[in-house]
Design a protein around this motif. Structure first.
Motif, PDB file in Angstrom:
ATOM      1  N   LYS A  28     -54.489 -45.204  34.587  1.00 20.39           N
ATOM      2  CA  LYS A  28     -55.784 -45.894  34.849  1.00 20.39           C
ATOM      3  C   LYS A  28     -56.210 -45.965  36.342  1.00 20.39           C
ATOM      4  CE  LYS A  28     -55.128 -49.320  31.074  1.00 20.39           C
ATOM      5  NZ  LYS A  28     -54.508 -50.718  30.840  1.00 20.39           N
ATOM      6  N   LEU A  29     -55.282 -45.253  36.927  1.00 20.32           N
ATOM      7  CA  LEU A  29     -55.611 -45.419  38.599  1.00 20.32           C
ATOM      8  C   LEU A  29     -55.776 -43.984  38.949  1.00 20.32           C
ATOM      9  CD1 LEU A  29     -52.174 -47.363  39.801  1.00 20.32           C
ATOM     10  CD2 LEU A  29     -54.591 -48.133  39.526  1.00 20.32           C
ATOM     11  N   ALA A  30     -56.055 -43.134  37.998  1.00 19.00           N
ATOM     12  CA  ALA A  30     -56.386 -41.821  38.530  1.00 19.00           C
ATOM     13  C   ALA A  30     -57.947 -41.461  38.713  1.00 19.00           C
ATOM     14  CB  ALA A  30     -56.156 -40.750  37.218  1.00 19.00           C
ATOM     15  N   PRO A  31     -58.183 -40.647  39.314  1.00 13.48           N
ATOM     16  CA  PRO A  31     -59.803 -40.106  39.901  1.00 13.48           C
ATOM     17  C   PRO A  31     -60.434 -39.856  38.409  1.00 13.48           C
ATOM     18  CG  PRO A  31     -58.273 -38.821  41.261  1.00 13.48           C
ATOM     19  CD  PRO A  31     -57.455 -39.660  40.146  1.00 13.48           C
ATOM     20  N   PRO A  32     -61.792 -40.237  38.461  1.00 13.75           N
ATOM     21  CA  PRO A  32     -62.542 -39.788  37.141  1.00 13.75           C
ATOM     22  C   PRO A  32     -62.342 -38.356  36.529  1.00 13.75           C
ATOM     23  CG  PRO A  32     -63.856 -40.328  39.112  1.00 13.75           C
ATOM     24  CD  PRO A  32     -62.594 -40.501  39.595  1.00 13.75           C
ATOM     25  N   ARG A 162     -49.540 -55.803  44.498  1.00 11.59           N
ATOM     26  CA  ARG A 162     -48.618 -55.057  45.345  1.00 11.59           C
ATOM     27  C   ARG A 162     -48.104 -53.728  44.693  1.00 11.59           C
ATOM     28  NH1 ARG A 162     -42.773 -56.840  47.264  1.00 11.59           N
ATOM     29  NH2 ARG A 162     -42.322 -54.987  48.574  1.00 11.59           N
ATOM     30  N   SER A 163     -47.924 -53.867  43.411  1.00  7.36           N
ATOM     31  CA  SER A 163     -47.332 -52.696  42.609  1.00  7.36           C
ATOM     32  C   SER A 163     -48.566 -51.837  42.386  1.00  7.36           C
ATOM     33  CB  SER A 163     -46.751 -53.385  41.185  1.00  7.36           C
ATOM     34  OG  SER A 163     -45.716 -54.017  41.445  1.00  7.36           O
ATOM     35  N   LYS A 164     -49.861 -52.187  42.098  1.00  7.47           N
ATOM     36  CA  LYS A 164     -50.978 -51.559  41.897  1.00  7.47           C
ATOM     37  C   LYS A 164     -51.564 -50.701  43.173  1.00  7.47           C
ATOM     38  CE  LYS A 164     -55.739 -51.670  40.520  1.00  7.47           C
ATOM     39  NZ  LYS A 164     -56.983 -52.381  40.063  1.00  7.47           N
ATOM     40  N   GLU A 165     -51.126 -51.252  44.216  1.00 12.46           N
ATOM     41  CA  GLU A 165     -51.394 -50.658  45.783  1.00 12.46           C
ATOM     42  C   GLU A 165     -50.458 -49.341  45.692  1.00 12.46           C
ATOM     43  OE1 GLU A 165     -50.930 -51.621  50.302  1.00 12.46           O
ATOM     44  OE2 GLU A 165     -52.036 -53.265  48.961  1.00 12.46           O
ATOM     45  N   TRP A 170     -49.357 -43.329  44.913  1.00 10.11           N
ATOM     46  CA  TRP A 170     -48.637 -42.313  44.310  1.00 10.11           C
ATOM     47  C   TRP A 170     -49.712 -41.444  43.586  1.00 10.11           C
ATOM     48  CZ3 TRP A 170     -47.901 -39.852  39.807  1.00 10.11           C
ATOM     49  CH2 TRP A 170     -46.998 -39.135  39.610  1.00 10.11           C
ATOM     50  N   MET A 171     -50.539 -42.129  42.739  1.00 10.90           N
ATOM     51  CA  MET A 171     -51.337 -41.189  42.145  1.00 10.90           C
ATOM     52  C   MET A 171     -52.317 -40.616  42.922  1.00 10.90           C
ATOM     53  SD  MET A 171     -52.792 -40.047  39.211  1.00 10.90           S
ATOM     54  CE  MET A 171     -51.812 -40.830  37.782  1.00 10.90           C
ATOM     55  N   ASN A 172     -52.951 -41.272  43.979  1.00 11.30           N
ATOM     56  CA  ASN A 172     -53.923 -40.429  45.055  1.00 11.30           C
ATOM     57  C   ASN A 172     -52.970 -39.147  45.318  1.00 11.30           C
ATOM     58  OD1 ASN A 172     -55.619 -42.318  44.484  1.00 11.30           O
ATOM     59  ND2 ASN A 172     -55.222 -43.326  46.582  1.00 11.30           N
ATOM     60  N   GLN A 173     -51.873 -39.304  45.825  1.00  8.81           N
ATOM     61  CA  GLN A 173     -50.969 -37.948  46.080  1.00  8.81           C
ATOM     62  C   GLN A 173     -50.919 -37.093  45.176  1.00  8.81           C
ATOM     63  OE1 GLN A 173     -51.400 -38.286  49.779  1.00  8.81           O
ATOM     64  NE2 GLN A 173     -49.529 -37.214  49.647  1.00  8.81           N
ATOM     65  N   TYR A 174     -50.529 -37.475  43.978  1.00  9.52           N
ATOM     66  CA  TYR A 174     -50.441 -36.609  42.782  1.00  9.52           C
ATOM     67  C   TYR A 174     -51.671 -35.875  42.569  1.00  9.52           C
ATOM     68  CZ  TYR A 174     -49.529 -34.414  38.547  1.00  9.52           C
ATOM     69  OH  TYR A 174     -49.581 -33.354  37.667  1.00  9.52           O
ATOM     70  N   ALA A 175     -52.729 -36.517  42.584  1.00  9.99           N
ATOM     71  CA  ALA A 175     -54.215 -35.919  42.361  1.00  9.99           C
ATOM     72  C   ALA A 175     -54.282 -34.826  43.535  1.00  9.99           C
ATOM     73  CB  ALA A 175     -55.341 -36.878  42.383  1.00  9.99           C
TER      74      ALA A 175
END
Length: 182
Positions: A28-32, A162-165, A170-175
């Motif tokens: 759910k945190l991934a780019p569109p 805090r966990s979401k941040e 992590w997701m931003n780096q993976y993308a």
């Protein structure tokens, strides 16, 4: 803008798997421009080299889904200080026959959760060793050893702030990793 399909492999078959819940929150945190395909691994036969020239339909399906993806996220549980057998079986099935691995070249992210205070750290390290052999460029940082406890999710079932941040980072780096390697 490019579109990226990412295969998600959850290393737990349990209906209420903590790692499946983490995978769902993470995606759910991934780019569109990122979409996700959860790969079924519970229906695979035990890997047997005798079957390399006549792979089961479930193995062919798994290999096709990996091949159609631009990256793979592994969300692994930790069983007995290593990766679950079902995950290793999926990896082995999709990497064979020798020279026909569906995993090769796919940018990988490794993450996991556990009720233990070190998350799934040892399973993740073992998995990274396997992925290195499979020629999967695997994101090294940030590492994410998620401790699944009462504070990971709020009363609404969503990640706490805090966990979401942390997981957003992590997701931003993976993308970025996928964009670089896909």
């Amino acid at each position: 803008m490019s579109q990226y399909q990412i295969a998600v492999v959850v290393g737990s078959l349990r209906k209420d798997s903590l790692n499946r819940k983490l995978a769902q929150a993470l995606t759910k945190l991934a780019p569109p421009e990122f979409s996700f395909k959860y790969l079924e691994i519970g229906d695979l036969p035990l890997y047997n080299q005798d079957d390399d020239n006549n792979q089961a339909p479930s193995v062919k399906r798994l290999k096709a889904e990996i091949s159609a993806s631009q990256g793979v996220i592994f969300v692994t549980a930790e069983y007995n200080r290593s990766i679950p057998g079902v995950l290793k079986n999926a990896i082995d099935n999709a990497s064979r026959p020798y020279g026909q691995s569906a995993w090769a070249g796919k940018p990988a992210g490794v993450i996991g959760t556990s009720i233990g205070s070190i998350g799934s750290a040892l399973a993740q390290q073992h998995l990274r060793n396997v992925l290195a052999y499979l020629d999967m460029p695997t994101m090294g940082q940030p590492e994410a050893f998620v401790h699944s406890n009462d504070t990971l999710y709020g009363p609404d079932g969503n990640l706490n702030e805090r966990s979401k941040e942390f997981l957003q980072g992590w997701m931003n780096q993976y993308a970025a990793w996928v964009r670089k390697h896909a």
